[in-house]
Design an enzyme around this catalytic site. Structure first.
Site, PDB file in Angstrom:
ATOM      1  CG  ASP A  13       9.478   2.136  -2.047  1.00 53.85           C
ATOM      2  OD1 ASP A  13       9.248   1.627  -0.943  1.00 53.85           O
ATOM      3  OD2 ASP A  13       8.611   2.273  -2.933  1.00 53.85           O
ATOM      4  CE  LYS A  16      11.515   6.368   4.283  1.00 51.96           C
ATOM      5  NZ  LYS A  16      11.147   6.123   2.878  1.00 51.96           N
ATOM      6  CG  HIS A  41      11.645   0.218   7.118  1.00 49.82           C
ATOM      7  ND1 HIS A  41      11.678   0.931   8.275  1.00 49.82           N
ATOM      8  CD2 HIS A  41      11.422   1.105   6.139  1.00 49.82           C
ATOM      9  CE1 HIS A  41      11.457   2.208   8.011  1.00 49.82           C
ATOM     10  NE2 HIS A  41      11.291   2.334   6.719  1.00 49.82           N
TER      11      HIS A  41
HETATM   12  P1  IMP Z   1      -1.557   4.417   0.705  1.00 53.45           P
HETATM   13  O1  IMP Z   1      -0.506   5.005   1.597  1.00 53.45           O
HETATM   14  O2  IMP Z   1      -1.665   2.916   0.849  1.00 53.45           O
HETATM   15  O3  IMP Z   1      -2.871   5.105   0.809  1.00 53.45           O
HETATM   16  O4  IMP Z   1      -1.066   4.638  -0.815  1.00 53.45           O
HETATM   17  C1  IMP Z   1      -1.005   5.924  -1.399  1.00 53.45           C
HETATM   18  C2  IMP Z   1       0.200   6.057  -2.303  1.00 53.45           C
HETATM   19  O5  IMP Z   1       1.390   6.003  -1.522  1.00 53.45           O
HETATM   20  C3  IMP Z   1       0.354   4.940  -3.336  1.00 53.45           C
HETATM   21  O6  IMP Z   1       0.940   5.485  -4.492  1.00 53.45           O
HETATM   22  C4  IMP Z   1       1.323   3.976  -2.675  1.00 53.45           C
HETATM   23  O7  IMP Z   1       1.997   3.174  -3.613  1.00 53.45           O
HETATM   24  C5  IMP Z   1       2.241   4.957  -1.991  1.00 53.45           C
HETATM   25  N1  IMP Z   1       2.932   4.389  -0.820  1.00 53.45           N
HETATM   26  C6  IMP Z   1       2.422   4.165   0.402  1.00 53.45           C
HETATM   27  N2  IMP Z   1       3.362   3.675   1.227  1.00 53.45           N
HETATM   28  C7  IMP Z   1       4.492   3.607   0.514  1.00 53.45           C
HETATM   29  C8  IMP Z   1       5.832   3.220   0.837  1.00 53.45           C
HETATM   30  O8  IMP Z   1       6.174   2.848   1.969  1.00 53.45           O
HETATM   31  N3  IMP Z   1       6.726   3.298  -0.180  1.00 53.45           N
HETATM   32  C9  IMP Z   1       6.401   3.752  -1.410  1.00 53.45           C
HETATM   33  N4  IMP Z   1       5.171   4.123  -1.754  1.00 53.45           N
HETATM   34  C10 IMP Z   1       4.229   4.069  -0.796  1.00 53.45           C
END
Ligand code: IMP
Length: 426
Positions: A13, A16, A41
């Site tokens: 976040d 990008k 995005h």
């Molecule tokens: P997952 O990728 O859904 O397994 O989540 C694992 C961790 O990555 C969590 O803390 C999510 O909030 C974080 N996360 C996953 N994708 C994003 C993103 O695009 N931006 C910010 N945090 C992310």
């Protein structure tokens, strides 16, 4: 061979989406190489706003090729929704290519993601619930289904049967309903047929573009601190958002990468759980959250806010081999009288300047905060570096001094026009 990798330097976040969009204008090809629909995005083009999770936002430029490479886990439901959404808004999608080797996120991965999070209770990771972890688990366990399988009914039937046998055993243990072979089989074969025109060997496509001296942008999703190896494990995602992930996830060699740019938000945010030393749980944090509209694109969760943390940035510079920084959302700090920069941590009385490897140590770290004067004026109109107030330039130069990497681009607003490019990126 102008290949540029763009990575998030913090916890994702970093803004990008806007930067990828900005660089995509100069690129011939944009490649997604890891993650899945956990990314989100938002791109603003004039009065139009586009929200995308899987398809690179380069698709909004009529000449740019877009690739979803082998390292991505593809949720066909979301991908097809995005294709429809773009087509309905008049965006051409025929320049999209999808790797036959990319793994598929199945509905049981999403269900498992939610069940596993539920079972973790207070120790939950705060995942996006998009099935990312379970899909990468299957990839590593060699029980995953790939896009190529959706195009081959016999192989798909055999692999799906095998996967369901194991998954349904798990669901029984969770006392949750399982999945029916016939329904999933037909549904996903249909998705395969719709995706077929886009599916190819994307490593060949990308390397050919590089051979032809085309400008290729590798667009990382999430951020360095969410990398499964180099992030704050276990509070991470299951892929490699760091620059090296571009090589593995796209099938290009490290010798082909020319620049690595780290996107740095002018402060820090994080969604999901885990230690966060520079966190501001006060009125200033709330002010930044409101001014910056810091709520997740994918989950709409309020993001946690903190001062810019250069211990994190130095770690990110090192593990990515960054050659330049792109600082975003500087305008969000416009109203602040004083701005904090974390220069180090204090752990049991000791000064720590390298990001700790142990989560236990990190949890006990207190930030060492240097306060610098704010500029207290709107900077959205700045188009050249010299247009920025002296305090804003000093803030950026302090970041350069603390990280050892030059700031190449500064973003001062949401629109494409709100961008100061100090040095050409390609
Ligand atoms: P997952 O990728 O859904 O397994 O989540 C694992 C961790 O990555 C969590 O803390 C999510 O909030 C974080 N996360 C996953 N994708 C994003 C993103 O695009 N931006 C910010 N945090 C992310």
């Amino acid at each position: 061979m102008p290949a540029v990798v763009l990575v998030g330097a913090q916890w994702g976040d970093e803004g990008k989406g806007k930067i990828v969009d900005y660089i995509s204008r100069q690129a011939d090809m944009v490649v997604r190489h890891q993650g899945g629909s956990n990314a989100g995005h938002t791109v603003v083009v004039g009065d139009q706003e586009y929200k995308l999770h899987l398809i690179p936002s380069g698709i909004l430029y009529p000449e740019t090729w877009c690739v979803i490479a082998n390292g991505v886990v593809v949720d066909p439901v979301i991908l097809l929704e995005e294709l429809d959404y773009l087509q309905q808004r008049g965006v051409r999608t025929d320049r999209l290519r999808i790797s036959a080797q990319a793994h598929v996120v199945m509905p049981y991965h999403k269900q498992l993601d939610r069940l596993q999070e539920g079972a973790r209770g207070a120790a939950k990771l705060g995942t996006t619930g998009r099935g990312i972890g379970p899909a990468y688990m299957d990839k590593a366990a060699r029980t995953g289904l790939r896009v190529a399988d959706l195009l081959n009914p016999a192989d798909f039937a055999a692999r799906l049967r095998e996967a369901l046998e194991e998954k349904n055993r798990l669901f029984r243990a969770y006392e949750a309903p399982g999945w029916d072979f016939d329904q999933l089989y037909q549904e996903f074969l249909d998705y395969g047929q719709r995706l077929k025109p886009y599916v190819t060997n994307t490593s060949v496509v990308i390397n050919r573009a590089l051979d032809e001296n085309k400008r290729v942008l590798f667009e990382g999703a999430q951020g360095t601190m969410l990398d499964i190896d180099h992030g704050t494990y276990p509070y991470v995602t299951s892929s490699h958002p760091v620059a090296g992930g571009a090589c593995i996830g796209a099938g290009v060699g490290p010798t082909r990468i020319s620049q690595v740019y780290g996107v740095v938000k002018a402060y820090t945010t994080r969604v999901g759980d885990g230690p966060f030393p520079s966190e501001l749980e006060d009125a200033i944090g709330e002010h930044i959250r409101q001014v910056g509209a810091e709520y997740g694109t994918t989950t709409n969760r309020p993001r946690r806010i903190g001062w810019l943390d250069t211990v994190v940035l130095r770690h990110a510079v090192r593990v990515n081999g960054m050659t330049g920084l792109i600082v975003t959302r500087l305008d969000v700090l416009d109203d602040l009288e004083r701005i904090g920069i974390v220069t180090a941590y204090r752990y049991r009385g000791q000064l720590v300047t390298d990001f700790p490897e142990s989560l236990g140590v990190l949890e006990e770290c207190e930030p060492v905060v240097e306060m610098v004067p704010g500029w207290r004026t709107g900077i959205g109109g700045a188009r050249r570096y010299e247009d920025l107030p002296p305090e804003a330039r000093e803030y950026l130069e302090r970041i350069e001094a603390l990280t050892g990497v030059p700031v190449r681009v500064v973003s001062v607003g949401r629109d494409r026009a709100h961008t100061i490019e100090r040095v050409p990126l390609f």
